[in-house]
Design an enzyme around this catalytic site. Structure first.
Site, mmCIF file in Angstrom:
data_model
loop_
_atom_site.group_PDB
_atom_site.id
_atom_site.type_symbol
_atom_site.label_atom_id
_atom_site.label_comp_id
_atom_site.label_asym_id
_atom_site.label_seq_id
_atom_site.Cartn_x
_atom_site.Cartn_y
_atom_site.Cartn_z
ATOM 1 C CB CYS A 175 -0.890 -0.014 1.248
ATOM 2 S SG CYS A 175 -2.050 1.373 1.320
ATOM 3 C CG HIS A 211 -7.309 2.863 0.217
ATOM 4 N ND1 HIS A 211 -6.600 3.143 1.362
ATOM 5 C CD2 HIS A 211 -6.456 2.180 -0.589
ATOM 6 C CE1 HIS A 211 -5.367 2.650 1.258
ATOM 7 N NE2 HIS A 211 -5.256 2.055 0.075
ATOM 8 C CG HIS A 268 -5.624 -2.451 -1.681
ATOM 9 N ND1 HIS A 268 -4.649 -3.031 -0.896
ATOM 10 C CD2 HIS A 268 -5.338 -1.111 -1.668
ATOM 11 C CE1 HIS A 268 -3.846 -2.097 -0.424
ATOM 12 N NE2 HIS A 268 -4.229 -0.921 -0.886
ATOM 13 C CD GLU A 269 -6.407 1.073 -4.811
ATOM 14 O OE1 GLU A 269 -6.546 2.053 -4.064
ATOM 15 O OE2 GLU A 269 -5.310 0.497 -4.970
HETATM 16 O O1 K1U Z 1 -3.761 1.459 -3.047
HETATM 17 C C1 K1U Z 1 -2.539 1.417 -2.948
HETATM 18 O O2 K1U Z 1 -2.001 1.721 -1.905
HETATM 19 C C2 K1U Z 1 -1.707 0.950 -4.131
HETATM 20 C C3 K1U Z 1 -1.321 -0.517 -4.048
HETATM 21 C C4 K1U Z 1 -2.370 -1.348 -4.749
HETATM 22 C C5 K1U Z 1 -2.361 -2.838 -4.521
HETATM 23 C C6 K1U Z 1 -1.200 -3.597 -4.629
HETATM 24 C C7 K1U Z 1 -1.227 -4.959 -4.422
HETATM 25 C C8 K1U Z 1 -2.421 -5.587 -4.138
HETATM 26 C C9 K1U Z 1 -3.575 -4.836 -4.020
HETATM 27 C C10 K1U Z 1 -3.546 -3.469 -4.222
HETATM 28 C C11 K1U Z 1 0.038 -0.689 -4.723
HETATM 29 O O3 K1U Z 1 0.189 -0.431 -5.871
HETATM 30 S S1 K1U Z 1 1.354 -1.316 -3.756
HETATM 31 C C12 K1U Z 1 2.725 -1.502 -4.908
HETATM 32 C C13 K1U Z 1 2.643 -2.639 -5.875
HETATM 33 O O4 K1U Z 1 2.739 -2.399 -7.056
HETATM 34 C C14 K1U Z 1 2.484 -4.065 -5.474
HETATM 35 C C15 K1U Z 1 2.636 -4.479 -4.167
HETATM 36 C C16 K1U Z 1 2.464 -5.829 -3.802
HETATM 37 C C17 K1U Z 1 2.149 -6.768 -4.750
HETATM 38 C C18 K1U Z 1 2.007 -6.368 -6.060
HETATM 39 C C19 K1U Z 1 2.165 -5.036 -6.428
HETATM 40 ZN ZN ZN Z 2 -3.536 1.019 -0.403
#
Ligand code: K1U
Ligand code: ZN
Length: 160
Positions: free
Chosen positions: A104, A150, A146-147
Site C-alpha cells: 500500500c 480505502h 483494496h481500493e
Molecule cells: O492502493 C494502494 O495503496 C496501491 C497498491 C495497490 C495494490 C497492490 C497490491 C495488491 C492490491 C492493491 C500498490 O500499488 S502497492 C505496490 C505494488 O505495485 C504491489 C505491491 C504488492 C504486490 C504487487 C504489487
Molecule cells: Zn492502499
C-alpha cells in the site's frame, strides 16, 4: 496541471479512516474531476503503484484507479489500461477466495497476504458519468477490493 504528483497520506492520518463521500451527478464531466483523476494517475505511476484511491491524496471522495500489470509477485497479471472508477460498488463477490500479497502506498515498507474474493462484479461511473458494469478476476479483482476498502476507511493491514 497534468503532471502533478500529489502528496500521499500515510497510516495514522485521519483522512484514511473516513468513509469517503460519493461524487454527485453535477460533478461528472467537471474540470476538477478530470484534473483530480489525472493527478491521481500521475501520483500512482510516480510511486510505481497498480492502484490508488482519492483519500490517499487527501480527497475524501469515492474515486479509484486500477492499473493491473505483470509484476514480480503476479507475473501472469493482465496488462490493463488504467481504469478510473467513480462511485464504484461491488455488486457480487464470489464465495471462492484466494490469498495474495498486497502492499500500500499509504503503509510504506509493509506487505502481507490478504484473503479476497477471486471474482467480483463492479458497477461504477466514468468521469463523464457513463455507468459501467464490469467483471474482474484474480489480481485486478484484488486491486479493486483494496481500493474500495480505502473508500471505506479500511487499510489492508487491518486484515493481517
Ligand atoms: O492502493 C494502494 O495503496 C496501491 C497498491 C495497490 C495494490 C497492490 C497490491 C495488491 C492490491 C492493491 C500498490 O500499488 S502497492 C505496490 C505494488 O505495485 C504491489 C505491491 C504488492 C504486490 C504487487 C504489487
Ligand atoms: Zn492502499
Amino acid at each position: 496541471m497534468e503532471d502533478v504528483v500529489l502528496p500521499v497520506a500515510q497510516k495514522g492520518e485521519e483522512v484514511l479512516n473516513l468513509v469517503a463521500t460519493k461524487v454527485s451527478p453535477r460533478e461528472f464531466g467537471s474540470l476538477w474531476l478530470h484534473q483530480l483523476s489525472q493527478a491521481m494517475q500521475t501520483t500512482m505511476k510516480y510511486h510505481h503503484g497498480v492502484g490508488i484511491a482519492a483519500p490517499q491524496v487527501y480527497v475524501s471522495k469515492r474515486i479509484i484507479i486500477v492499473a493491473s500489470r505483470p509484476n514480480p509477485r503476479y507475473p501472469d497479471a493482465p496488462d490493463m489500461p488504467e481504469i478510473v472508477m467513480v462511485n464504484p460498488e461491488i455488486l457480487t463477490a464470489s464465495s471462492e477466495k484466494c490469498l495474495g500479497e498486497e502492499g500500500c502506498l499509504s503503509v510504506k515498507g509493509e506487505r502481507g497476504r490478504v484473503l479476497r474474493a477471486q471474482k467480483i462484479v463492479v458497477e461504477y461511473y466514468t468521469v463523464m458519468g457513463e455507468r459501467i458494469q464490469q467483471t474482474f478476476f484474480g489480481f485486478p479483482a484484488r486491486i479493486v477490493q483494496h481500493e474500495i476498502d480505502h473508500l471505506n476507511g479500511i487499510l489492508f493491514v487491518s486484515y493481517l
